[in-house]
Scaffold this active site. Structure first.
Site, PDB file in Angstrom:
ATOM      1  N   GLY A 254       0.680  -1.250   0.001  1.00  0.00           N
ATOM      2  CA  GLY A 254      -0.364  -0.263   0.112  1.00  0.00           C
ATOM      3  C   GLY A 254       0.656   0.954  -0.167  1.00  0.00           C
ATOM      4  N   CYS A 371       3.287   0.150  13.217  1.00  0.00           N
ATOM      5  CA  CYS A 371       2.058   0.138  12.842  1.00  0.00           C
ATOM      6  C   CYS A 371       1.815  -0.517  14.415  1.00  0.00           C
ATOM      7  CB  CYS A 371       0.830  -0.434  12.540  1.00  0.00           C
ATOM      8  SG  CYS A 371       1.499  -2.562  11.772  1.00  0.00           S
TER       9      CYS A 371
END
Length: 433
Positions: A254, A371
């Site tokens: 992404g 993350c």
């Protein structure tokens, strides 16, 4: 096969066999031909994973003796039935009868009486409040509750609560092909309510999740699914035209794609990942979007085996991490992590930083991203690098999102409707003239 049987098999694969939900789900859900059945099964699976500890406490109290390991699918079926009774609008009689019927789909009709008895009892005697231990109350393993509470003493309960919610479906518009305002109008024409994101100019947040097949222009590469916090990476790296760029841990692709979309073909991008299957995901993403990069299946830290000696103007290190900032999207993470994993990941992260820093060109930048919400994986990793190199400057990240840390910025799960992410950006001193 009944939707509840598929949900039970998928849950058993995750909870008993240790499989990744994102890898196991497509194969299992594909067994259901009706989209409504797939949606129901998925809702059951995600719901059980988010409420596993309290559901398991109720179930274990209802069973006369534990089920055998080989009957993990029956245990999963019972957990799914309890979830329907406690958290869904499924009528109790329907939840019980359909769960009993699902034993046939699992090839274990012998369990029909057990499933019927346990769920009927639960349907008439679900307590308004269960006296739960910390892991049951917060729906996380006890070690994780303790770790988050230690690291975030003022925010830990909000973090854990956010992890148990459903994340919104957030899109990234390919601005090289379509303006965000135009895409919002297309969504509205398709009957999909959405709003622009607050921080990324490409972000759109949908009011209700839908399959990608329902998104206008998805197959043509006009839009991708990506959380807004993840979209910040390309903005922070700020690649100039002509830059030589390294995406060191690129999968699933992404951020790689976003870098290329923003650059509109003006950068030389090298994307690495050591997992061949995940690198295939990167290739598929780029193909759908009509983008190109040099992809190499290699451990980025093993620079002696792949680096050609030419420095990079920009490096994105989206480091392997515990992923504890994206538990609301991937609720199985809480079952696949242990306290021991964190130390191993910290070693990997620091090794990557040390290996990649010499590849940054003078005047160039490295963006470190995870993350995770754990400082050991974030600020501590940057501190470790700064202690050992003398030519790194930590850039301030002036922004209205997240919160400032010593070296970067941290978004906590659910803040601004975003996933939990950490960013720090380092600049390399140019040598004196």
């Amino acid at each position: 096969m009944p939707a509840r049987a598929v949900a039970a098999r998928l849950l058993a694969a995750v909870l008993h066999d240790g499989e990744s939900l994102s890898r196991a789900a497509p194969t299992q859900l594909a067994l259901l031909g009706d989209e409504r059945d797939r949606a129901f099964a998925q809702a059951c699976v995600y719901g059980v994973l988010r409420h596993y500890f309290s559901l398991a406490q109720v179930l274990d109290g209802a069973l006369a003796r534990p089920l055998r390991a080989r009957d993990a699918d029956i245990r999963a079926l019972l957990l799914s039935g309890l979830f329907q009774l406690r958290h869904m609008r499924t009528p109790p009689h329907a939840a019980v009868a359909a769960s009993v019927e699902a034993t046939r789909g699992l090839g274990k009709q012998w369990a029909s009486g057990l499933v019927n008895a346990v769920l009927r009892k639960a349907a008439h005697a679900i307590p308004a409040h269960v006296d739960e231990p910390p892991d049951g109350h917060f729906e996380h393993p006890a070690w994780l509750v303790d770790r988050v509470a230690r690291d975030w003493p003022d925010d830990w309960q909000a973090i854990l609560a956010a992890n148990n919610t459903q994340a919104p479906l957030t899109l990234r518009v390919n601005l090289s092909r379509c303006a965000r305002e135009n895409y919002l109008r297309r969504l509205d024409a398709a009957g999909l309510t959405a709003r622009p994101g607050a921080f990324s100019p490409a972000a759109i947040v949908l009011e209700q999740a839908v399959s990608v097949e329902q998104l206008p222009g998805f197959a043509a590469g006009e839009v991708s699914v990506q959380d807004e916090a993840a979209q910040l990476a390309a903005l922070l790296l700020d690649t100039p035209p002509g830059a030589r760029v390294l995406d060191a841990c690129a999968a699933p692709g992404g951020k790689t794609a976003h870098l290329l979309e923003r650059a509109a073909g003006t950068i030389e991008l090298h994307a690495l990942d050591r997992d061949p299957q995940r690198l295939d995901d990167v290739a598929a993403t780029l193909a759908r979007l009509g983008l190109q990069a040099e992809l190499t299946c290699i451990d980025a830290a093993a620079t002696a085996t792949w680096w050609d000696g030419r420095a990079f103007d920009r490096i994105l290190l989206d480091a392997p991490c515990s992923a504890l900032g994206v538990v609301r999207r991937h609720p199985d993470i809480r079952f696949h992590r242990s306290a021991a994993d964190i130390d191993s990941l910290v070693t990997t992260q620091q090794g990557l930083l040390q290996a990649l820093w010499p590849l940054v060109a003078p005047g160039g930048k490295l963006l470190y991203a995870t993350c995770s919400v754990l400082p050991a994986e974030n600020d501590a990793a940057i501190a470790s690098l700064l202690e050992t190199v003398g030519d790194a400057i930590c850039d301030p990240l002036p922004a209205s999102w997240g919160r400032a840390t010593r070296y970067g910025r941290q978004v906590l799960p659910g803040e601004h409707d975003m996933d939990g992410f950490y960013y720090a950006r380092l600049s390399r001193n140019s040598p004196p003239a």
